[in-house]
Design a protein around this motif. Sequence first.
Motif, PDB file in Angstrom:
ATOM      1  N   VAL B  93     -82.421  -1.405  79.907  1.00 42.04           N
ATOM      2  CA  VAL B  93     -83.454  -2.189  80.538  1.00 42.04           C
ATOM      3  C   VAL B  93     -83.027  -2.918  81.949  1.00 42.04           C
ATOM      4  N   THR B  94     -81.690  -3.036  81.991  1.00 48.45           N
ATOM      5  CA  THR B  94     -81.288  -3.638  83.118  1.00 48.45           C
ATOM      6  C   THR B  94     -81.424  -2.890  84.455  1.00 48.45           C
ATOM      7  N   LEU B  95     -80.731  -3.297  85.450  1.00 44.89           N
ATOM      8  CA  LEU B  95     -80.930  -2.331  86.524  1.00 44.89           C
ATOM      9  C   LEU B  95     -80.096  -0.982  86.583  1.00 44.89           C
ATOM     10  N   ALA B  96     -79.199  -0.937  85.656  1.00 41.68           N
ATOM     11  CA  ALA B  96     -78.245   0.144  85.742  1.00 41.68           C
ATOM     12  C   ALA B  96     -78.800   1.411  85.250  1.00 41.68           C
ATOM     13  N   THR B  97     -78.829   2.354  86.075  1.00 41.20           N
ATOM     14  CA  THR B  97     -79.498   3.666  85.905  1.00 41.20           C
ATOM     15  C   THR B  97     -78.993   4.414  85.097  1.00 41.20           C
ATOM     16  N   THR B  98     -79.426   5.616  84.304  1.00 36.40           N
ATOM     17  CA  THR B  98     -79.018   6.281  83.405  1.00 36.40           C
ATOM     18  C   THR B  98     -77.799   6.963  84.096  1.00 36.40           C
ATOM     19  N   GLY B  99     -77.732   7.356  85.067  1.00 35.87           N
ATOM     20  CA  GLY B  99     -76.155   7.830  85.530  1.00 35.87           C
ATOM     21  C   GLY B  99     -75.051   6.881  85.675  1.00 35.87           C
ATOM     22  N   GLU B 100     -75.400   5.559  85.921  1.00 36.82           N
ATOM     23  CA  GLU B 100     -74.398   4.715  85.801  1.00 36.82           C
ATOM     24  C   GLU B 100     -74.011   4.433  84.514  1.00 36.82           C
ATOM     25  N   ILE B 101     -75.009   4.596  83.659  1.00 33.29           N
ATOM     26  CA  ILE B 101     -74.451   4.283  82.202  1.00 33.29           C
ATOM     27  C   ILE B 101     -73.401   5.364  81.640  1.00 33.29           C
ATOM     28  N   LEU B 102     -74.077   6.632  81.842  1.00 41.36           N
ATOM     29  CA  LEU B 102     -73.179   7.747  81.575  1.00 41.36           C
ATOM     30  C   LEU B 102     -71.837   7.735  82.454  1.00 41.36           C
ATOM     31  N   LEU B 103     -71.768   7.516  83.615  1.00 40.70           N
ATOM     32  CA  LEU B 103     -70.474   7.591  84.529  1.00 40.70           C
ATOM     33  C   LEU B 103     -69.478   6.303  83.850  1.00 40.70           C
ATOM     34  N   GLY B 104     -70.127   5.263  83.697  1.00 41.05           N
ATOM     35  CA  GLY B 104     -69.489   4.030  83.236  1.00 41.05           C
ATOM     36  C   GLY B 104     -68.790   4.330  82.007  1.00 41.05           C
ATOM     37  N   LYS B 105     -69.461   4.963  81.183  1.00 40.82           N
ATOM     38  CA  LYS B 105     -68.984   5.438  79.820  1.00 40.82           C
ATOM     39  C   LYS B 105     -67.758   6.412  80.124  1.00 40.82           C
ATOM     40  N   PHE B 106     -67.840   7.299  80.949  1.00 42.76           N
ATOM     41  CA  PHE B 106     -67.102   8.248  81.051  1.00 42.76           C
ATOM     42  C   PHE B 106     -65.754   7.598  81.704  1.00 42.76           C
ATOM     43  N   LEU B 107     -65.914   6.795  82.609  1.00 39.05           N
ATOM     44  CA  LEU B 107     -64.895   6.081  83.399  1.00 39.05           C
ATOM     45  C   LEU B 107     -64.020   5.517  82.521  1.00 39.05           C
ATOM     46  N   ALA B 108     -64.564   4.786  81.411  1.00 38.16           N
ATOM     47  CA  ALA B 108     -63.972   4.010  80.239  1.00 38.16           C
ATOM     48  C   ALA B 108     -63.132   4.842  79.687  1.00 38.16           C
ATOM     49  N   ALA B 109     -63.862   6.170  79.092  1.00 41.85           N
ATOM     50  CA  ALA B 109     -63.072   7.103  78.439  1.00 41.85           C
ATOM     51  C   ALA B 109     -61.922   7.476  79.068  1.00 41.85           C
ATOM     52  N   CYS B 110     -62.116   7.840  80.327  1.00 37.30           N
ATOM     53  CA  CYS B 110     -60.971   8.356  81.050  1.00 37.30           C
ATOM     54  C   CYS B 110     -60.036   7.358  81.069  1.00 37.30           C
ATOM     55  N   ILE B 111     -60.253   6.122  81.380  1.00 35.26           N
ATOM     56  CA  ILE B 111     -59.185   4.945  81.427  1.00 35.26           C
ATOM     57  C   ILE B 111     -58.305   5.032  79.948  1.00 35.26           C
ATOM     58  N   THR B 112     -59.132   5.115  78.666  1.00 37.72           N
ATOM     59  CA  THR B 112     -58.610   5.000  77.507  1.00 37.72           C
ATOM     60  C   THR B 112     -57.686   6.128  77.482  1.00 37.72           C
ATOM     61  N   GLY B 113     -57.922   7.361  77.814  1.00 36.42           N
ATOM     62  CA  GLY B 113     -57.217   8.472  77.641  1.00 36.42           C
ATOM     63  C   GLY B 113     -55.901   8.333  78.615  1.00 36.42           C
ATOM     64  N   LEU B 114     -56.062   7.755  79.845  1.00 35.21           N
ATOM     65  CA  LEU B 114     -55.000   7.390  80.744  1.00 35.21           C
ATOM     66  C   LEU B 114     -54.041   6.216  80.207  1.00 35.21           C
ATOM     67  N   ALA B 115     -54.485   5.585  79.194  1.00 39.76           N
ATOM     68  CA  ALA B 115     -53.717   4.650  78.478  1.00 39.76           C
ATOM     69  C   ALA B 115     -52.603   5.389  77.860  1.00 39.76           C
ATOM     70  N   PHE B 116     -52.817   6.704  77.133  1.00 45.34           N
ATOM     71  CA  PHE B 116     -51.701   7.248  76.344  1.00 45.34           C
ATOM     72  C   PHE B 116     -50.801   8.043  77.585  1.00 45.34           C
ATOM     73  N   ALA B 117     -51.035   8.462  78.542  1.00 43.50           N
ATOM     74  CA  ALA B 117     -50.428   8.634  79.852  1.00 43.50           C
ATOM     75  C   ALA B 117     -49.522   7.629  80.287  1.00 43.50           C
ATOM     76  N   ALA B 118     -50.061   6.533  80.048  1.00 45.74           N
ATOM     77  CA  ALA B 118     -49.196   5.355  80.796  1.00 45.74           C
ATOM     78  C   ALA B 118     -47.920   4.903  79.730  1.00 45.74           C
ATOM     79  N   VAL B 119     -48.234   5.094  78.420  1.00 44.71           N
ATOM     80  CA  VAL B 119     -47.338   4.958  77.542  1.00 44.71           C
ATOM     81  C   VAL B 119     -46.162   5.896  77.557  1.00 44.71           C
ATOM     82  N   ALA B 120     -46.504   7.126  77.991  1.00 47.98           N
ATOM     83  CA  ALA B 120     -45.599   8.254  78.001  1.00 47.98           C
ATOM     84  C   ALA B 120     -44.766   8.065  79.551  1.00 47.98           C
ATOM     85  N   VAL B 121     -45.096   7.143  80.339  1.00 47.03           N
ATOM     86  CA  VAL B 121     -44.495   6.997  81.674  1.00 47.03           C
ATOM     87  C   VAL B 121     -42.958   6.595  81.543  1.00 47.03           C
TER      88      VAL B 121
END
Lengths: 310, 364
Positions: B93-121
């Motif tokens: 119901v906010t001004l966030a569009t469906t695309g922004e919601i999907l991409l925002g969650k995608f971005l968050a999931a990416c960063i989460t996955g990259l946290a594992f890569a960061a541990v491997a650094v």
Amino acid sequence: MESPGILATGVRRSFGNVHAVRDVTLEARPGAVTGLIGPNGSGKTTLLLMLASLLAPDAGSLRIGGIDPITDPAGVRAITGWMPDALGAWSSLTARETLVATGRLYDLDAATSAAGAARLLHEVGLTNLADAPARVFSRGQKQRLGLARALVHDPKVLLLDEPASGLDPQARVELRVLLRRLAAEGRTVLISSHILSELEEVVDEAVFLVDGATVSSDRVAAAASRRRTWRIRLADRDARAAVLPVAGVLGLDAALIPIDRRDLLVSFETDAGAAAALAALVGAGLPVAEFAAATGLLEHTFLDLEGGRS
Amino acid sequence: MNGARLWTIARLELTQRVRTVAWYVLLGIFALLLIGVTLLSFLAFGGWGTGGAGVFSAVVYVTLLLVLLVSPTLSGNSINGDRDAATLAPLQVTLATTGEILLGKFLAACITGLAFAAVAVPFLVIATLAGGVNGWAVVTSLVVLVVEVGIVAAIGVAISGILARPLFSVAVTYLIVAALSVGSVIGFGLVSTAAGSEFTSKNRSAEYNSNGEIVCKDGGHDCYGDTDQMVCGEWDSYTYRVPRPDRVWWLLSSNPFVILADATPTSFDRHGNPDDLFGWIKTAVRGAQSAPELQSTWDECDPQYLDGAEYRSGPTPEEIIATTVPSWFVGLGVQVLLAALLLWWAWTRTRTPARTLPPGTRIA
């Protein structure tokens, strides 16, 4: 000219075989609190979802502040605050973070969001819980957070789905004051509830929803004017002792007057009849301590419409 | 698309994640795992100094494996889980569009996955310091790792938007990841065997007497190597089926591990052997491209056999890789296309005002 409040005409929506909303036509004026009253499953929540631009109607037209939520959902969202009946709170975020994030999603800048969050937390009485995670909130506290979330972007139109449920009496009084103030500021407030005594004190207008359809004003008027029951209590004696004198003055059969705890229940055809009876009782020198309709007008109308349905 | 709203949605997701204890436990277990992998790899790849490339590739592979194993749980319920918790509609119901919601969650999931890569650094740095690591291999393998993290995240978020039940969508995300990484190998093995060819083997040997001495036309026993004098036996021929990996090698091309290996440039030692895991896997996968020999002849009476000319050793890994085609960009393209299609499908399912709802869901 279109009303700048809420206007729904012939709205219909079904989910598969379930016709949640069959035929809704309603108008909610700016500057007034409009109650949406109906039993469970009458389509209140579905209607509010459509007004909040989350659900598309199968037929009919909707206008929120003159904007069509189907063609311009963003336009509707910018001016509409919606408080859902389901309490969805991001459980590990604090109340303040929730409001700030919501503000950012309504395109407010960070400073405005933060200031707005502080103001709203104060308004809904959550200031001392502002930095506690939402998962520790009680149902009533979540409810207040939900209300604050709906107000973040200073909306012109408010859609509140059961806002009073879970609130303690003090919070209900505060909610009532807040809603009156929001309406006085020129906002359109549509509030659904089945706690009718609650609504009675806050709504200017009521829309009745039965089986997914709004009830015509004629039917509402007819239901409202049907015979109602009044509570009568005398100051100097208990109900058993009061039956005979009251029955005597009103010309009723004392055996047919029901007693409910301290009160006598007497029904009158019209308000005028009730007024005349009160005058007669007082005229007869009886110490009338209480003379009040046993059910509120909304409740009376609601029960009558409900009864007519089944 | 509005950057501030996109980031607000991603941050909402991430804030909730970093405040759960389980998340840190998981990262801790992963770090312990990597300590073990690094130590064992140093033993396996020849210790400090020369083993750097091997250790580096092992750490990258384990990181990819872990991201593939964990990411579906973290992203596979991001949309429908929110819907279940009634926190999706307040976003919608906010001004966030469906695309922004999907991409925002995608971005968050990416960063989460990259946290594992960061541990491997730290482990990657140790491997690089150990020496023998090719700079291009480091850059390429890490870029591919990041892209794979993104693809798994996108698939998870998309499936969670398509299917209504969180448990089911997590399972389906796992199945897709398993189909890409394990299923492709099983499919490759089964299809290449089922679509095998006849292999003909022909053998002929010289005649020997019961003492094991060669029989010569002149009656002597001293003619070995003189094909004119040797008495040759009958041709012996038999056939059997051999797999044809060259027909289905492309099945492996969208396997994340194969993409990682195939994309990373390989360094070879002086025998033409790769110095890391990527190189060996690349050799195996590229080797599948060439058609196998469909007949073999072994003839003791053939002067060329006796010269040994026909029986030289096979090509080195370096030769195999040089003479075959890379396929990682095709595989990666297929994955990106799959993820994009699924995201688009999720978008149509999550769009508001909603016309149809996934069966068994309510919008709020």
